[in-house]
Design an enzyme around this catalytic site. Sequence first.
Site, PDB file in Angstrom:
ATOM      1  N   LYS A 101      47.170  40.688  40.909  1.00 47.48           N
ATOM      2  CA  LYS A 101      47.329  41.221  39.545  1.00 47.48           C
ATOM      3  C   LYS A 101      48.602  42.048  39.353  1.00 47.48           C
ATOM      4  O   LYS A 101      49.161  42.080  38.263  1.00 47.48           O
ATOM      5  CB  LYS A 101      46.110  42.057  39.157  1.00 47.48           C
ATOM      6  CG  LYS A 101      44.900  41.209  38.803  1.00 47.48           C
ATOM      7  CD  LYS A 101      43.857  42.001  38.026  1.00 47.48           C
ATOM      8  CE  LYS A 101      42.693  41.127  37.609  1.00 47.48           C
ATOM      9  NZ  LYS A 101      41.830  40.749  38.751  1.00 47.48           N
ATOM     10  N   GLU A 123      42.482  47.104  28.648  1.00 43.13           N
ATOM     11  CA  GLU A 123      41.071  47.308  28.951  1.00 43.13           C
ATOM     12  C   GLU A 123      40.865  46.951  30.412  1.00 43.13           C
ATOM     13  O   GLU A 123      41.704  46.287  31.030  1.00 43.13           O
ATOM     14  CB  GLU A 123      40.213  46.395  28.080  1.00 43.13           C
ATOM     15  CG  GLU A 123      40.063  44.961  28.577  1.00 43.13           C
ATOM     16  CD  GLU A 123      41.355  44.137  28.573  1.00 43.13           C
ATOM     17  OE1 GLU A 123      42.273  44.477  27.798  1.00 43.13           O
ATOM     18  OE2 GLU A 123      41.431  43.173  29.355  1.00 43.13           O
ATOM     19  N   SER A 388      43.528  35.236  46.495  1.00 41.66           N
ATOM     20  CA  SER A 388      44.031  36.116  45.435  1.00 41.66           C
ATOM     21  C   SER A 388      43.935  37.600  45.744  1.00 41.66           C
ATOM     22  O   SER A 388      44.697  38.392  45.198  1.00 41.66           O
ATOM     23  CB  SER A 388      43.318  35.805  44.121  1.00 41.66           C
ATOM     24  OG  SER A 388      41.913  35.871  44.283  1.00 41.66           O
TER      25      SER A 388
HETATM   26  C1  LIG Z   1      40.934  39.646  38.726  1.00 40.83           C
HETATM   27  C2  LIG Z   1      40.865  38.836  39.929  1.00 40.83           C
HETATM   28  C3  LIG Z   1      40.679  37.428  39.871  1.00 40.83           C
HETATM   29  C4  LIG Z   1      40.445  36.694  38.592  1.00 40.83           C
HETATM   30  O1  LIG Z   1      41.488  36.731  37.685  1.00 40.83           O
HETATM   31  P1  LIG Z   1      42.384  35.443  37.370  1.00 40.83           P
HETATM   32  O2  LIG Z   1      43.130  35.848  36.156  1.00 40.83           O
HETATM   33  O3  LIG Z   1      41.456  34.291  37.134  1.00 40.83           O
HETATM   34  O4  LIG Z   1      43.244  35.218  38.544  1.00 40.83           O
HETATM   35  C5  LIG Z   1      40.712  36.712  41.046  1.00 40.83           C
HETATM   36  N1  LIG Z   1      40.877  37.312  42.237  1.00 40.83           N
HETATM   37  C6  LIG Z   1      41.041  38.658  42.349  1.00 40.83           C
HETATM   38  C7  LIG Z   1      41.223  39.246  43.698  1.00 40.83           C
HETATM   39  C8  LIG Z   1      41.041  39.462  41.201  1.00 40.83           C
HETATM   40  O5  LIG Z   1      41.198  40.785  41.315  1.00 40.83           O
END
Ligand SMILES: *Cc1c(COP(=O)(O)O)cnc(C)c1O
Length: 405
Positions: A101, A123, A388
């Site tokens: 993010k 938010e 992610s």
């Molecule tokens: C917020 C988050 C997501 C989901 O958000 P996307 O916009 O779909 O990428 C996925 N993985 C992690 C670690 C997150 O913090």
Amino acid sequence: MKFNGIDFDTYFKDYPNEEGYFGKYGGVYIDENLKQAMEEITEAYFTICKSRKFINELRRIRKEFQGRPTPISHLERLSNKLGNVQIYVKREDLNHTGAHKLNHCMGEALLAKYMGKKKVIAETGAGQHGVALATAAAYFGLECDIYMGSVDIQKQAPNVARMKILGANVIEVTKGDATLKEAVDAAFEAYSKEYKDCIYCIGSVVGPHPFPMMVRDFQSIVGIEARSQFTEMTGELPDVVVACVGGGSNAAGMFAGFLNDPVEIYGVEPLGRGKKLGDHAASLNYGEEGIMHGFNSLMLKDELGNPAPVYSVASGLDYPSSGPEHAFLHDIGRVKYDVVDDEETIEAFYMLSRLEGIIPAIESAHAVAYAIKLAKKMKKGSILVNLSGRGDKDMDYIIEKYGIR
Ligand SMILES: *Cc1c(COP(=O)(O)O)cnc(C)c1O
């Protein structure tokens, strides 16, 4: 490369179009005064963000502050256990703050600074977006207002503490169910009063144009790095690329590197407890066309046509729609969207932790779970998964609810 009539050689120039549409999805469905604010951001994006100065500064920040490029790891023990398919992960868990993010929050906050804004607002639900934005605001010396429902404030105490330590104002929203939806409403309301001094930083590839495009572009560093690292490491492209999809930002960034390649791409949505409405958040698999939060996309609806209640073990995937670009890539078939449920996800969470020494975010564990399923089917080849984020935030909850396995 051409796919279903779409020319992917010029894809990023063609999509979205000037009105912010990917095919029939996207657009700007908000009040008139906020439309103006979006136009101001779009214009700034096309001038400032394409300037050498902006690009060089963002590059420097990514290297010196975020710790990019993040590596790719070959999951040798997991791959061997499953058969002959080789699984690799792009380590966004090693990006500063522990997830992808920050990639778009640093871009959005840098844009706010170049536009002469004093404040960023947003938010947050589980608090991940709030923490990333509070980090970016602290770095650039911007004020930061984060709107959060009281229920989520109770549930997400560590992230609330992080935001406060970073100097953000966490503004409690007590209306209605006092969760993410009310927080979005409150943040939009505040923004419509304050837009001259601030920008609203959306946390995924959702919301009105230009956000789905801008957030994708800021996240595309993930796919660009991954493509060159993977080819350097193995001498070829991966056969398959996989990422989890909530709003869709980590997936959009990863996919951007491979859309024009002969690579199979999968987006993985949360099936939660099962296929019944309310038990999952798989909007691309089970949704229909609909408008919410300022954009047109595929959406899970209740009987009245409003956004349906959704559920996933991963709070970051718990959203009744997904970005318009994903709806488009779904319809043309360039990306396949599939699901894994909570149980498969928890199993993958433990497998990756035990076999590789990587504790994944529960969101990312959805993508790992899907790669495991594919690897069992494929017999040979390679799979690149976007990891992610890291799982520190999920450990207490998983031990409490599922126990040590
Ligand atoms: C917020 C988050 C997501 C989901 O958000 P996307 O916009 O779909 O990428 C996925 N993985 C992690 C670690 C997150 O913090």
